[in-house]
Design a protein around this motif. Structure first.
Motif, PDB file in Angstrom:
ATOM      1  N   GLU A  54       0.832  -1.205   0.000  1.00  0.00           N
ATOM      2  CA  GLU A  54       0.000   0.000   0.000  1.00  0.00           C
ATOM      3  C   GLU A  54       0.869   1.259   0.000  1.00  0.00           C
ATOM      4  O   GLU A  54       0.573   2.222  -0.704  1.00  0.00           O
ATOM      5  CB  GLU A  54      -0.929   0.005   1.211  1.00  0.00           C
ATOM      6  N   GLN A  57       2.296   1.877  -3.432  1.00  0.00           N
ATOM      7  CA  GLN A  57       1.274   2.433  -4.316  1.00  0.00           C
ATOM      8  C   GLN A  57       1.067   3.920  -4.029  1.00  0.00           C
ATOM      9  O   GLN A  57       0.962   4.730  -4.942  1.00  0.00           O
ATOM     10  CB  GLN A  57      -0.053   1.678  -4.155  1.00  0.00           C
ATOM     11  N   LYS A  60       3.996   5.905  -5.360  1.00  0.00           N
ATOM     12  CA  LYS A  60       3.895   6.055  -6.816  1.00  0.00           C
ATOM     13  C   LYS A  60       2.884   7.139  -7.172  1.00  0.00           C
ATOM     14  O   LYS A  60       3.133   7.972  -8.047  1.00  0.00           O
ATOM     15  CB  LYS A  60       3.495   4.733  -7.467  1.00  0.00           C
ATOM     16  N   LYS A  61       1.739   7.139  -6.475  1.00  0.00           N
ATOM     17  CA  LYS A  61       0.699   8.138  -6.726  1.00  0.00           C
ATOM     18  C   LYS A  61       1.227   9.540  -6.420  1.00  0.00           C
ATOM     19  O   LYS A  61       1.049  10.464  -7.213  1.00  0.00           O
ATOM     20  CB  LYS A  61      -0.524   7.828  -5.864  1.00  0.00           C
TER      21      LYS A  61
END
Length: 174
Positions: A54, A57, A60-61
């Motif tokens: 998580e 992710q 990356k966002k």
């Protein structure tokens, strides 16, 4: 009758058996505790793997969002630099003579006079920043203003009054 040595041996044997039983029970408990620890560590490891995935992710966002913001800032900076270069290229100086065609009547004045009052339409128009956007009847000709020339003459005289320096007081004769 049993001798005291035999009684002592019997007692020792029972004590040994009791200790063996307790040791076995402790080992079983330790085994259970160790298994519980292994199970808990496995669960913690699974939770850490999920949290790591998580987090990756989310990172990356956030990186994508930062990259978009960086591109926007770069675009704004480039636009600013282009505007700055364009403004530096302009040769607008305070003492430039500006020719105006106001309602068919020609006026000549300095850029400084037209910009004498900051935050006015004339100051904005003739600051040099919008030089390329001024309406001219022909290239390099007078700037056309669709105003009443008589009223504009009064306005121009008013603006010129800001450039007249006050008369210095003469020393009084002693």
């Amino acid at each position: 009758m049993a001798s005291s040595v035999d009684v002592a041996c019997l007692r020792l044997q029972k004590l040994k058996e009791r200790m063996e039983t307790q040791r076995t029970a402790r080992q079983k408990e330790e085994g259970k505790s160790q298994q519980q620890l292994v199970d808990a560590l496995g669960e913690i490891d699974s939770l850490l793997q999920v949290a790591k995935a998580e987090s990756e992710q989310e990172i990356k966002k956030l990186k994508r969002e930062i990259e978009k913001e960086k591109e926007a800032v770069t675009a704004e900076r480039n636009a600013f630099e282009r505007e700055k270069e364009r403004m530096m290229d302009l040769t607008a100086r305070d003492m430039d003579i500006i020719e105006l065609d106001v309602g068919g009547r020609i006026f000549k004045t300095t850029r400084a006079t037209l910009c004498a009052q900051p935050d006015t339409l004339l100051a904005a128009m003739f600051s040099g920043r919008w030089e390329g956007n001024l309406k001219r009847l022909k290239a390099g000709g007078a700037v056309f203003l669709d105003f009443d020339p008589d009223l504009f003459a009064l306005l121009l005289n008013y603006l010129r009054s800001f450039h007249v320096s006050p008369v210095k007081k003469l020393p009084s004769p002693s």
